[in-house]
Motif scaffolding. Structure first.
Motif, PDB file in Angstrom:
ATOM      1  N   ILE A 177       0.838  -1.199   0.000  1.00 48.33           N
ATOM      2  CA  ILE A 177       0.000   0.000   0.000  1.00 48.33           C
ATOM      3  C   ILE A 177       0.878   1.256   0.000  1.00 48.33           C
ATOM      4  O   ILE A 177       0.671   2.180  -0.786  1.00 48.33           O
ATOM      5  N   ASN A 178       1.858   1.283   0.882  1.00 49.33           N
ATOM      6  CA  ASN A 178       2.720   2.457   0.994  1.00 49.33           C
ATOM      7  C   ASN A 178       3.567   2.676  -0.251  1.00 49.33           C
ATOM      8  O   ASN A 178       3.795   3.814  -0.663  1.00 49.33           O
ATOM      9  N   ASP A 179       4.035   1.606  -0.852  1.00 50.37           N
ATOM     10  CA  ASP A 179       4.803   1.733  -2.094  1.00 50.37           C
ATOM     11  C   ASP A 179       3.938   2.282  -3.217  1.00 50.37           C
ATOM     12  O   ASP A 179       4.383   3.116  -4.008  1.00 50.37           O
ATOM     13  N   GLU A 180       2.692   1.832  -3.289  1.00 52.98           N
ATOM     14  CA  GLU A 180       1.774   2.327  -4.322  1.00 52.98           C
ATOM     15  C   GLU A 180       1.469   3.808  -4.104  1.00 52.98           C
ATOM     16  O   GLU A 180       1.377   4.573  -5.062  1.00 52.98           O
ATOM     17  N   ALA A 181       1.333   4.211  -2.838  1.00 53.43           N
ATOM     18  CA  ALA A 181       1.020   5.605  -2.523  1.00 53.43           C
ATOM     19  C   ALA A 181       2.233   6.512  -2.708  1.00 53.43           C
ATOM     20  O   ALA A 181       2.088   7.688  -3.033  1.00 53.43           O
ATOM     21  N   GLY A 182       3.414   5.986  -2.458  1.00 41.66           N
ATOM     22  CA  GLY A 182       4.618   6.801  -2.554  1.00 41.66           C
ATOM     23  C   GLY A 182       4.989   7.486  -1.252  1.00 41.66           C
ATOM     24  O   GLY A 182       5.938   8.257  -1.200  1.00 41.66           O
ATOM     25  N   PHE A 183       4.255   7.202  -0.203  1.00 43.34           N
ATOM     26  CA  PHE A 183       4.542   7.725   1.132  1.00 43.34           C
ATOM     27  C   PHE A 183       3.894   6.798   2.153  1.00 43.34           C
ATOM     28  O   PHE A 183       3.170   5.877   1.789  1.00 43.34           O
ATOM     29  N   GLU A 184       4.144   7.043   3.440  1.00 43.40           N
ATOM     30  CA  GLU A 184       3.580   6.170   4.470  1.00 43.40           C
ATOM     31  C   GLU A 184       2.103   6.499   4.698  1.00 43.40           C
ATOM     32  O   GLU A 184       1.754   7.330   5.524  1.00 43.40           O
ATOM     33  N   MET A 185       1.262   5.815   3.958  1.00 43.98           N
ATOM     34  CA  MET A 185      -0.177   6.009   4.051  1.00 43.98           C
ATOM     35  C   MET A 185      -0.768   5.153   5.167  1.00 43.98           C
ATOM     36  O   MET A 185      -1.734   5.536   5.809  1.00 43.98           O
TER      37      MET A 185
END
Length: 97
Positions: free
Chosen positions: A82-90
């Protein structure tokens, strides 16, 4: 004399609008969750009844107890996806039901 308006492309204008209204994080969450099947695969997606993110917690409701047990072993991997897809710590934690 009239003041010249700044011309922006549509993507920039929408991003500015969302940020100004405090909706940018919600929009990013929805963008990532719309890719749920691509992120976790079809078998998990078919058994997912509900998925949302609230206050940096990923809530996933599954219809299969076996799938829930398997997924509970891979919470860290799920957060990373999830965080990799968002590009930040979501997402900071995962709650499975």
């Amino acid at each position: 004399m009239k003041k010249k308006r700044e011309v922006k492309d549509m993507k920039t204008a929408i991003a500015s609008y969302l940020k100004a209204n405090g909706l940018d994080e919600l929009y990013q969450e929805r963008q990532v969750l719309s890719k749920w099947e691509d992120l976790v695969g079809k078998p998990i997606a078919l058994r997912t009844d509900y998925v949302t993110i609230r206050e940096k917690v990923l809530y996933v409701e599954l219809s299969s107890a076996v799938m829930r047990d398997e997924l509970s072993k891979h919470k860290t991997r799920l957060m990373k996806l999830i965080n990799d897809e968002a590009g930040f710590e979501m997402v900071k934690s995962v709650f499975l039901k």
